[in-house]
Design an enzyme around this catalytic site. Structure first.
Site, PDB file in Angstrom:
ATOM      1  N   GLY A  46       0.837  -1.194   0.000  1.00  0.00           N
ATOM      2  CA  GLY A  46       0.000   0.000   0.000  1.00  0.00           C
ATOM      3  C   GLY A  46       0.868   1.238   0.000  1.00  0.00           C
ATOM      4  O   GLY A  46       2.010   1.204   0.479  1.00  0.00           O
ATOM      5  N   GLN A  51       2.907   9.882   1.405  1.00  0.00           N
ATOM      6  CA  GLN A  51       4.248   9.289   1.448  1.00  0.00           C
ATOM      7  C   GLN A  51       5.122   9.707   0.278  1.00  0.00           C
ATOM      8  O   GLN A  51       6.344   9.565   0.340  1.00  0.00           O
ATOM      9  CB  GLN A  51       4.145   7.756   1.470  1.00  0.00           C
ATOM     10  CG  GLN A  51       3.547   7.215   2.761  1.00  0.00           C
ATOM     11  CD  GLN A  51       3.389   5.715   2.686  1.00  0.00           C
ATOM     12  OE1 GLN A  51       2.410   5.221   2.150  1.00  0.00           O
ATOM     13  NE2 GLN A  51       4.347   4.978   3.215  1.00  0.00           N
ATOM     14  N   CYS A  91       5.842  -0.437   7.237  1.00  0.00           N
ATOM     15  CA  CYS A  91       5.493   0.755   6.457  1.00  0.00           C
ATOM     16  C   CYS A  91       6.708   1.181   5.648  1.00  0.00           C
ATOM     17  O   CYS A  91       7.822   1.189   6.173  1.00  0.00           O
ATOM     18  CB  CYS A  91       5.066   1.867   7.411  1.00  0.00           C
ATOM     19  SG  CYS A  91       4.652   3.397   6.570  1.00  0.00           S
ATOM     20  N   LEU A  92       6.496   1.544   4.391  1.00  0.00           N
ATOM     21  CA  LEU A  92       7.606   1.987   3.544  1.00  0.00           C
ATOM     22  C   LEU A  92       8.252   3.254   4.082  1.00  0.00           C
ATOM     23  O   LEU A  92       9.409   3.524   3.784  1.00  0.00           O
ATOM     24  CB  LEU A  92       7.108   2.213   2.109  1.00  0.00           C
ATOM     25  CG  LEU A  92       6.622   0.962   1.369  1.00  0.00           C
ATOM     26  CD1 LEU A  92       6.015   1.337   0.024  1.00  0.00           C
ATOM     27  CD2 LEU A  92       7.761  -0.041   1.196  1.00  0.00           C
ATOM     28  N   HIS A 133      -4.541   1.632   7.500  1.00  0.00           N
ATOM     29  CA  HIS A 133      -3.153   2.116   7.623  1.00  0.00           C
ATOM     30  C   HIS A 133      -2.912   3.279   6.645  1.00  0.00           C
ATOM     31  O   HIS A 133      -2.340   4.304   7.021  1.00  0.00           O
ATOM     32  CB  HIS A 133      -2.209   0.932   7.339  1.00  0.00           C
ATOM     33  CG  HIS A 133      -0.750   1.262   7.302  1.00  0.00           C
ATOM     34  ND1 HIS A 133       0.160   0.715   8.182  1.00  0.00           N
ATOM     35  CD2 HIS A 133      -0.021   2.079   6.491  1.00  0.00           C
ATOM     36  CE1 HIS A 133       1.364   1.180   7.904  1.00  0.00           C
ATOM     37  NE2 HIS A 133       1.276   2.006   6.883  1.00  0.00           N
ATOM     38  N   GLU A 134      -3.382   3.121   5.405  1.00  0.00           N
ATOM     39  CA  GLU A 134      -3.129   4.157   4.392  1.00  0.00           C
ATOM     40  C   GLU A 134      -3.968   5.411   4.652  1.00  0.00           C
ATOM     41  O   GLU A 134      -3.498   6.529   4.424  1.00  0.00           O
ATOM     42  CB  GLU A 134      -3.406   3.619   2.978  1.00  0.00           C
ATOM     43  CG  GLU A 134      -2.627   2.375   2.575  1.00  0.00           C
ATOM     44  CD  GLU A 134      -1.129   2.458   2.803  1.00  0.00           C
ATOM     45  OE1 GLU A 134      -0.574   3.580   2.774  1.00  0.00           O
ATOM     46  OE2 GLU A 134      -0.510   1.408   3.033  1.00  0.00           O
ATOM     47  N   HIS A 137      -2.200   7.572   6.992  1.00  0.00           N
ATOM     48  CA  HIS A 137      -1.168   8.403   6.354  1.00  0.00           C
ATOM     49  C   HIS A 137      -1.776   9.725   5.868  1.00  0.00           C
ATOM     50  O   HIS A 137      -1.161  10.788   6.010  1.00  0.00           O
ATOM     51  CB  HIS A 137      -0.559   7.688   5.139  1.00  0.00           C
ATOM     52  CG  HIS A 137       0.544   6.736   5.479  1.00  0.00           C
ATOM     53  ND1 HIS A 137       1.684   7.127   6.139  1.00  0.00           N
ATOM     54  CD2 HIS A 137       0.693   5.411   5.229  1.00  0.00           C
ATOM     55  CE1 HIS A 137       2.492   6.076   6.281  1.00  0.00           C
ATOM     56  NE2 HIS A 137       1.904   5.013   5.745  1.00  0.00           N
TER      57      HIS A 137
HETATM   58 NI    NI Z   1       2.614   3.033   5.628  1.00  0.00          NI
END
Ligand code: NI
Length: 175
Positions: A46, A51, A91-92, A133-134, A137
């Site tokens: 995701g 991000q 998470c990235l 989660h997204e 963000h």
């Molecule tokens: Ni993330």
């Protein structure tokens, strides 16, 4: 298509609250394509626009085993949520860190695709976890925010150490 740079903690831009997408144009389509490419390249499931330093309410995800079913959610909203599920998340933007987070088990969401077509979906499992989660963000939240102060301190120390190591390696590479 182009790969985009992914912001990493503690970059303050990750704390920006994204604004709704209002224009469904070619630029938005291109952003969706680039975000999907960036997500696959980084081996993520995701990616939220926040991000990649675009502060609009838009996210992409792919929770399929084959990683061949990218999905886009523009202006996503959670309409209903029920149950609780605890899942290990990563998470990235928080590289190398994994921790258990509790979220709603089932959600009903409303969103649009890149062309502005509205839809609703009932989600559970990894799909529901990933979407929550997204959306976090887009609200400037990271999964490590849910950890206890002690655990969060350990995570921040780990990240600091990794960053210093990366700097050292970069300095060596320049010699
Ligand atoms: Ni993330």
């Amino acid at each position: 298509m182009a790969k985009l740079e992914i912001l990493e903690i503690p970059d303050p831009r990750l704390r920006t609250v994204a604004k709704p997408v209002e224009t469904f144009d070619e630029a938005l389509s291109e952003l969706v394509e680039n975000m999907v490419e960036t997500m696959y390249d980084a081996r993520g499931i995701g990616l939220a626009a926040t991000q990649v330093n675009v502060h609009r309410r838009l996210l992409v995800l792919d929770v399929s085993d084959a990683q061949d079913t990218p999905r886009e959610y523009v202006n996503p909203r959670i309409l209903e949520a029920e149950g609780t599920e605890t899942c290990e998340e990563g998470c990235l933007s928080v590289p190398g860190i994994y921790a258990d987070v509790s979220r709603a088990e089932r959600i009903r969401i409303a969103a649009c695709d890149r062309h502005g077509n509205a839809f609703e979906e009932d989600l559970d499992g990894m799909h529901a976890v990933c979407l929550q989660h997204e959306i976090d963000h887009l609200d400037g939240k990271l999964f490590v925010d849910y950890l206890s102060p002690l655990k969060r301190r350990i995570v921040m120390k780990k990240l600091e150490k990794a960053r210093k190591q990366a700097e050292k390696n970069a300095a060596k590479a320049r010699l």
